[in-house]
Design an enzyme around this catalytic site. Structure first.
Site, PDB file in Angstrom:
ATOM      1  N   TYR A  53      24.147  63.964  46.241  1.00 51.36           N
ATOM      2  CA  TYR A  53      25.312  63.934  45.342  1.00 51.36           C
ATOM      3  C   TYR A  53      24.974  64.699  44.071  1.00 51.36           C
ATOM      4  O   TYR A  53      24.024  64.365  43.360  1.00 51.36           O
ATOM      5  CB  TYR A  53      25.641  62.480  45.023  1.00 51.36           C
ATOM      6  CG  TYR A  53      26.999  62.247  44.433  1.00 51.36           C
ATOM      7  CD1 TYR A  53      28.094  61.973  45.254  1.00 51.36           C
ATOM      8  CD2 TYR A  53      27.202  62.271  43.060  1.00 51.36           C
ATOM      9  CE1 TYR A  53      29.339  61.721  44.712  1.00 51.36           C
ATOM     10  CE2 TYR A  53      28.450  62.024  42.513  1.00 51.36           C
ATOM     11  CZ  TYR A  53      29.522  61.757  43.349  1.00 51.36           C
ATOM     12  OH  TYR A  53      30.760  61.510  42.815  1.00 51.36           O
ATOM     13  N   TYR A  87      34.473  69.167  44.233  1.00 51.04           N
ATOM     14  CA  TYR A  87      34.161  67.791  43.854  1.00 51.04           C
ATOM     15  C   TYR A  87      35.164  66.881  44.539  1.00 51.04           C
ATOM     16  O   TYR A  87      36.296  66.718  44.084  1.00 51.04           O
ATOM     17  CB  TYR A  87      34.238  67.645  42.329  1.00 51.04           C
ATOM     18  CG  TYR A  87      34.074  66.226  41.834  1.00 51.04           C
ATOM     19  CD1 TYR A  87      32.852  65.575  41.915  1.00 51.04           C
ATOM     20  CD2 TYR A  87      35.139  65.529  41.266  1.00 51.04           C
ATOM     21  CE1 TYR A  87      32.687  64.270  41.457  1.00 51.04           C
ATOM     22  CE2 TYR A  87      34.989  64.227  40.801  1.00 51.04           C
ATOM     23  CZ  TYR A  87      33.769  63.608  40.901  1.00 51.04           C
ATOM     24  OH  TYR A  87      33.609  62.322  40.446  1.00 51.04           O
TER      25      TYR A  87
END
Lengths: 390, 306
Positions: A294, A344
């Site tokens: 991430y 994102y």
């Protein structure tokens, strides 16, 4: 070995395009992504009996089920803590499938995060709710620590101090992600790699973070389909077997501001996840060919490498030097370009890329992938997966 | 009265010297050249004036009300000051020094004789004094006094002493600072009540004495639910910090520093670090508490170097 490992697999992935202005409602994005994932899995809405999403998602399970025409739902739920939910959606789906509570569970995340509510801005009303979260935010927002970048910057400053790392070490993460995105046609930054000098010259957002330490903001949706591994073998794609799925929260845990622990250089909540992942999957870091980490902000990519055991504490800057996390490096990370490069989507696009790497279908395919580790939002209670070729 | 935005501050002694020099030169120059009235004294204008003021004196409009004298030499809607007008020259220098606002303070007229329709006036002015800088309720400023003389064919018919205050407009008031307000409940009220009275309070367990921040209702060490507090020494060191540049936040002007401070007592507290250049902040910088009063109800923890 507990009963979850290997019981369920990811059999379908779907997404909308990734953009800065989708021009569509978030519910439509969710419905499109779920439908695409089902089509990829060779399944239809009538096969679905479970839906899982993020508590931050604006589209309730019942709303998505209505749009898809799902006749009945036996299992549904929402996972909290922002991007920390990403892998946990699949973990919960796997538990439901493994225990027979559901047969086909779709996990989704859909938002207009760029054209609508932008997370990079100060969250209005963060201190307004009379909840434990509202109280927690009261130590932070009123004094001017009020954006995700700022909360990560506080951590990053201490990390730099403790380990003698530099902003360039963070920059190398951004350069690697943009290099990967440059050859991924789905990526927002397709064809637009950056240099370390460009990273260093980019404006300050919150020191010590430059603009290019912060991931982009995106509109889009991703969905993945989970079903039992036995059934998975009859579906069109090779299954991405869920060899491990775990959630983690550490001692004295806060959301983005766990600043009151003795040590402020690690992510103990991810440490909780990592220990479970390796134990469930029966493998270690050396058995992993691709890391889907991430990357909302560059510093935490370094810390994740350390927490997962790919290197020692404070040593990630050596691992990432000389292209260590790039294609062809010792541990390729985010071949799709990550959230810094592709989009994102709260970690869900990384999860989908993990599935592609197992299938062997990525545009930036790593050779001979057996195991992929996937992480979720960092600095928050989080989650992780090990996907294995089945 | 006009109030503009004050220009960039000029070096004060320098500005005063220039003002005084200009004043001396203008006083020495004496009267400017006479400026003739646009129209002669006339009945229509007298009628308009007396009607507007409700003055039914039967002497008008056969003669002009004495107080009308200034009317006859007004420049009109698009009038321009003469280049040698001393008040114009003096005002320009004061404007330049930041004394951009003006208010008339004194006006005294003396009439030598009655004026009648048909008479054509001229006016000339001289600067008689500039006094300052003075502190006034409006702000710092200079009093500028001129004397003007009206003539008909070189015969003085009226005179006026006129004084203005040219002053520096005060800076616009700081807008009230709107910051997100903390959610306060039974577990945290003692902290915010403390900052409001100038104390930085740390929760102290009534069972085992453990200090804790942020606080909570149950001691994670001994399980007691009897939290009290101690007042912190207020001294600590920067454990970590950020310099916020973007995006803009309500109630703050970027760049600003937010520091995570480890207090002598061992707990860490977040607050804005003020009174130090962002570039000079380092991990380990010794700081002390310096509370940030937002309004009557909210005082935030903040730091300053010690």
């Amino acid at each position: 070995m507990i009963g979850l490992s290997g019981a369920a697999s990811v059999v379908g992935i779907g997404a909308t395009e990734f953009s800065k202005d989708s021009g569509r409602s978030e519910l439509r994005l969710a419905a499109e992504a779920v439908r695409a994932a089902l089509a990829d899995a060779g399944l239809g809405p009538s096969d679905v009996d479970g839906l899982v999403t993020f508590s931050m998602d604006a589209n309730a399970e019942i709303a998505v089920a209505r749009e898809l025409g799902v006749p009945r739902l036996r299992f549904f739920g929402q996972i909290g803590y922002g991007g920390g939910a990403a892998c946990a959606t699949v973990g919960h789906a796997a538990m439901a499938v493994a225990t027979g509570l559901a047969d086909v569970v779709v996990c989704y995340r859909a938002f207009n995060e760029r054209s609508g509510h932008r997370f990079g801005r100060m969250a209005a009303g963060a201190t307004a709710a009379p909840t434990s979260g509202g109280i927690d935010n009261g130590w932070q927002y009123p004094v001017g620590l009020a954006t995700p970048a700022a909360t990560v910057a506080m951590f990053a400053q201490r990390y730099l101090h403790e380990f003698g790392a530099t902003s360039e070490d963070f920059g190398r993460v951004a350069v690697a992600m943009r290099r990967h995105a440059a050859t991924n046609p789905r990526a927002w930054f397709h064809g637009r790699p950056i240099t370390l000098a460009e990273h260093q010259a980019s404006r300050w957002i919150v020191e010590p973070l430059h603009l290019l330490d912060c991931c982009q903001e995106s509109d889009g949706a991703v969905a993945v389909v989970v079903t039992g591994t036995e059934r998975a073998r009859d579906l069109p794609h090779p299954p991405a077997v869920i060899a491990a799925a775990a959630q983690g929260s550490g001692a004295d845990q806060f959301t983005m501001t766990s600043y009151y622990r003795d040590d402020l250089t690690g992510l103990p909540e991810l440490g909780v996840v990592a220990a479970q992942l390796w134990a469930q999957a029966g493998i270690g870091p050396g058995d992993v060919q691709v890391g889907m980490l991430y990357d909302h902000f560059t510093p935490f990519v370094l810390v994740q490498l350390e927490e997962l055991g790919f290197c020692g504490r404070g040593e990630a800057r050596h691992l990432i030097a000389d292209g260590g996390i790039e294609l062809g490096g010792v541990l390729p990370v985010n071949p799709h370009g990550g959230q810094l490069g592709e989009a994102y989507i709260h970690g869900m696009n990384g999860l989908a890329e993990g599935v592609r790497q197992i299938r062997g279908s990525s545009v930036n395919q790593v050779a001979d992938v057996r195991n992929v580790v996937v992480t979720a939002g960092t600095g928050v209670p989080t989650s992780g997966l090990v996907l294995t070729a089945g | 009265m006009s109030a503009g935005v004050a220009p960039a501050p000029v070096d004060a002694p320098d500005a005063a010297r220039r003002i005084e020099e200009t004043a001396r030169r203008l006083v020495e120059a004496g009267d400017c050249a006479p400026r003739p009235a646009r129209d002669p004294v006339n009945e229509p204008m007298i009628n308009n004036w007396t009607e507007a003021l409700g003055d039914a004196n039967p002497a008008y409009p056969g003669q002009a009300p004495p107080a009308m004298v200034q009317v006859w030499t007004m420049g009109g809607l698009h009038g321009r000051r003469a280049a040698d007008d001393p008040l114009g020259a003096m005002s320009a220098v004061l404007d330049e020094a930041g004394f951009t606002s003006v208010v008339a303070t004194d006006c005294a007229q003396t009439y030598a004789r009655v004026l009648r329709p048909g008479e054509r006036l001229a006016i000339r002015s001289r600067l008689t004094g500039v006094a300052g800088p003075k502190r006034t309720a409006l702000g710092e400023g200079w009093f500028v006094t001129t004397v003007s003389t009206w003539t008909v064919d070189d015969e003085p018919v009226a005179e006026m002493m006129f004084r203005i205050l040219k002053f520096r407009p005060p800076p616009p008031p700081e807008p009230p600072r709107e910051v997100p307000r903390p959610q306060v409940n039974r577990d945290t009220a003692y902290f915010w009540e403390g900052t409001a009275v100038g104390e930085l309070r740390i929760q102290r367990c009534g069972g085992c004495g453990a200090l804790r921040h942020p606080p909570g209702p149950m001691c994670p060490r001994c399980g007691a639910t009897r939290p009290g507090y101690v007042v912190a020494s207020g001294r600590g060191e920067v454990y970590s910090f950020v310099v916020h540049h973007h995006p803009p936040l309500p109630g703050r002007r970027a760049p600003f520093v937010v520091a995570l401070v480890e207090l002598e007592e061992g707990v860490r507290v977040l607050g804005e670090l003020r009174g130090v250049e962002p570039g000079a902040v380092r991990v380990g910088l010794p700081v002390e508490v310096g509370l940030d009063r937002i309004d009557d109800e909210l005082v935030l923890p903040a730091w300053r170097p010690r």
